[in-house]
Design an enzyme around this catalytic site. Structure first.
Site: not given
Length: 366
Positions: A257, A171, A254, A271
């Protein structure tokens, strides 16, 4: 346009910090609703309760159902109102913490965020990611304020499975690249308005810390050790990445993602594991220098982050399936628009498949 720098009210990090939670929340209220998974309550409940024995505040634990979704948030809000709780504490992982922040938001109550793993940059932000009950990304819930307290018990975090701190590195790996893209495009940040130089500098420090201490921290946690490298990476994964993304912005990594949630087989992945692959996709979209891509691929290989779709559990890479991911990633409500050039679903689909090919090639070469 104004420049805004967001941060939590207080950031606390150190061994056995959870034993001091009562001391830090006592000025905020008299009854704390402490949210955690059943296993989390079993692991750290006694440590937390012990700190409340001499406190003027009381604590009530409630088990989290596992998904940061509207029905769970509504259930916990009703429970807090019925019990007269005036402070919320979230103890656990990213979805648990996002749920605690959302509950506090709807209750207009202070919140203490207490991660049991350094697995994402969610803790420090004025943001909750809301999913459907089935785990599909729904929306970002932008909150009125950052958490009043972020408390990192590094002894608990170092004892968690190494996969969790590695996911946090995945992340955090995206932070600088997304921050730089957002600044270059002069996009509004997650905090609103424009980024500060301080936030971009912290985003860069986040990346530099991962490169310097990431592998050492992973090996230390695998050996059951709490070392300076582990402390540095906990801070990078949480504080530096949290401020960097919120006060600079998110971009392609992101968004990819979020698009990946269209593939059910990726739901079992963490994540940060999906964000790490999204970072590779962003670098392909930007046509980043080969040295940068190789540095990121090498880091992913050394710490064990996914470099291919196969590593994310995706065996069927038919273009129409990947196009569904790309289209979701380019939704007007997502952050792909913060890239400093126009991006289409076709471009994202090609970048995903090219990043996958790069990951396979690098793995074979090494």
């Amino acid at each position: 346009m104004a420049r805004i720098f967001n941060s939590p009210g207080k950031y606390i990090q150190g061994p056995d910090a959870l034993a001091e939670l009562a001391r830090y929340v006592e000025p905020l209220g008299t009854k704390v609703l402490a949210l955690a998974t059943p296993s989390g309550i079993e692991r750290v409940g006694d440590k937390v309760r012990g700190g409340f024995e001499a406190s003027k505040a009381d604590v009530m634990f409630e088990a989290f159902n596992g998904e940061c979704c509207d029905t769970e948030i509504e259930r916990l809000c009703a429970l807090a109102r019925e019990a007269g709780c005036d402070v919320v504490a979230g103890i656990g992982g990213g979805k648990m913490l996002d749920t605690a922040k959302a509950v506090a938001y709807y209750l207009d109550a202070p919140v203490a965020v207490c991660p049991t793993a350094a697995s994402s940059d969610a803790p420090c932000s004025a943001l909750s990611v809301i999913y459907s009950e089935d785990g599909v990304f729904d929306r970002y819930l932008f909150l009125n304020a950052n958490p009043d307290i972020v408390l990192m018990d590094s002894s608990v975090i170092a004892a968690a499975p190494a996969r969790l701190i590695v996911s946090g590195m995945g992340d955090a790996l995206a932070t600088y690249f997304e921050a730089k893209a957002s600044v270059d495009s002069d996009s509004d940040t997650c905090a609103g308005e424009k980024a500060t130089s301080a936030a971009l500098a912290l985003a860069r420090l986040c990346f530099d810390t991962l490169m310097a201490d990431g592998v050492k921290a992973k090996l230390a946690v695998e050996a059951g050790c709490l070392t300076p490298a582990v402390e540095h990476v906990i801070e990078a994964n949480t504080l530096l990445s949290g401020i960097g993304f919120e006060s600079c912005g998110l971009a392609a990594a992101h968004a990819v993602h979020n698009g990946m949630t269209q593939l059910p087989e990726t739901h079992a992945m963490l994540h940060g594991e999906k964000v790490a692959f999204g970072t590779l996709v962003q670098l392909v979209l930007e046509n980043a220098p080969t040295e940068t891509i190789e540095q990121v691929l090498g880091f992913c290989m050394e710490v064990g982050l996914p470099m291919t779709l196969e590593a994310l559990g995706v065996e069927d890479v038919a273009r129409e399936r990947i196009m569904a991911v790309a289209e979701a990633a380019c939704a007007p409500t997502d952050t792909m628009g913060n890239m400093p050039f126009s991006v289409t679903p076709d471009m994202v689909c090609d970048a995903i498949l090219a990043a996958d090919a790069l990951g396979h090639y690098y793995h074979l070469e090494c």
